[in-house]
Enzyme design. Sequence first.
Site, PDB file in Angstrom:
ATOM      1  N   HIS A 146       0.833  -1.206   0.000  1.00 36.32           N
ATOM      2  CA  HIS A 146       0.000   0.000   0.000  1.00 36.32           C
ATOM      3  C   HIS A 146       0.866   1.254   0.000  1.00 36.32           C
ATOM      4  O   HIS A 146       0.615   2.193  -0.771  1.00 36.32           O
ATOM      5  CB  HIS A 146      -0.905  -0.024   1.235  1.00 36.32           C
ATOM      6  N   GLU A 147       1.891   1.289   0.831  1.00 33.93           N
ATOM      7  CA  GLU A 147       2.771   2.462   0.874  1.00 33.93           C
ATOM      8  C   GLU A 147       3.596   2.583  -0.406  1.00 33.93           C
ATOM      9  O   GLU A 147       3.846   3.694  -0.891  1.00 33.93           O
ATOM     10  CB  GLU A 147       3.695   2.384   2.093  1.00 33.93           C
ATOM     11  N   HIS A 150       1.500   4.319  -2.940  1.00 34.07           N
ATOM     12  CA  HIS A 150       1.478   5.774  -2.760  1.00 34.07           C
ATOM     13  C   HIS A 150       2.690   6.426  -3.444  1.00 34.07           C
ATOM     14  O   HIS A 150       2.564   7.463  -4.098  1.00 34.07           O
ATOM     15  CB  HIS A 150       1.490   6.123  -1.271  1.00 34.07           C
ATOM     16  N   GLU A 220      -6.305   7.036  -1.174  1.00 32.49           N
ATOM     17  CA  GLU A 220      -6.221   5.846  -0.333  1.00 32.49           C
ATOM     18  C   GLU A 220      -6.868   4.653  -1.024  1.00 32.49           C
ATOM     19  O   GLU A 220      -6.329   3.536  -1.007  1.00 32.49           O
ATOM     20  CB  GLU A 220      -6.892   6.100   1.020  1.00 32.49           C
TER      21      GLU A 220
END
Length: 321
Positions: A146-147, A150, A220
């Site tokens: 997930h990071e 980003h 997100e």
Amino acid sequence: MRAASIDPARFSSHRGLNRLQTLLLLGLMTGYAGFVGWMLWGPDGLWFLVIWGAFLLLFSPQLSARWVLRMYGARAVPPDQAPEYHQALSVLAGRVGLPGPPSLWWVPSPMVNAFAVGSRDASAIAVTDGLLRTLSPRELVAVLAHETAHIAHGDLFVMGLADVISRITSAMSFVGLVLIFMSLPQALAGGDVDWWPLILLAAAPQVSLLAQLGLSRTREFDADLTAARLTDDPDGLASALLKLERVQNGFLRRIFFPGRGLPEPSWLRTHPTTEERVRRLRDLRPERTPGAWGGYSFEPPSFPHVRLRQRPRGGWWGYWY
């Protein structure tokens, strides 16, 4: 070989919707800022917006990634202390097209959190001690994905751009309101007053803020989507989100601070609700099987080329407390 657990059609549909929402929200923020500038100074107001926006993006002081990490007391994690997770970051970075894997950092905090800093060319991911003690290896890889998403999406730049637009809009709104109130006695003495410009100027910061919050939630969702695609394991991230929700709203907090948490209604949140994020992740599965949590079961960790070792004794990654 295990069948893919991501439905391509649903993935494309969610990705297209997220990109459309991002464009619309950025367009709303930019358009409203331009409209405020036009109301104040006509065409010169648009040039003011463009020039000051470029100036703030290029020359506003930017905190370096290492300075931010130092501010949190983070320590770099050498590859020999966490080889599996460094290997996972290398695979994730290769899949998403980053020039190199993010560096891995540990934050000595009981908070359950992870964050990314830097740019595509030089980035870092920090995880707290509380997160490491809460999540399983499979769930931790999902959070790292997930990071990484980003970073790959350039979300730090996108949110920085939104912040610049919001600040310029607020500044122009303040100037406009001051000018209007200074001329209000003269306008009232002369008769009719057009209140619409005053209302639009007063509402400008709030509209910009709501659009900025909506943009944050959309990014997100998009990071969740990409993380599920990178690991081919939407249930891993869904499990991590549910576990983090339980930890952040634990037993004592529910007793002593009932109702305390993220603000309601949902459009005042910086992050989407966990229920909505999990629902979208589950929707990516082509087939659904009854199981342990929420009607779904977990398959064994299946991240390719990475063997996930269980939590070692005596602390994480060779650190002592």
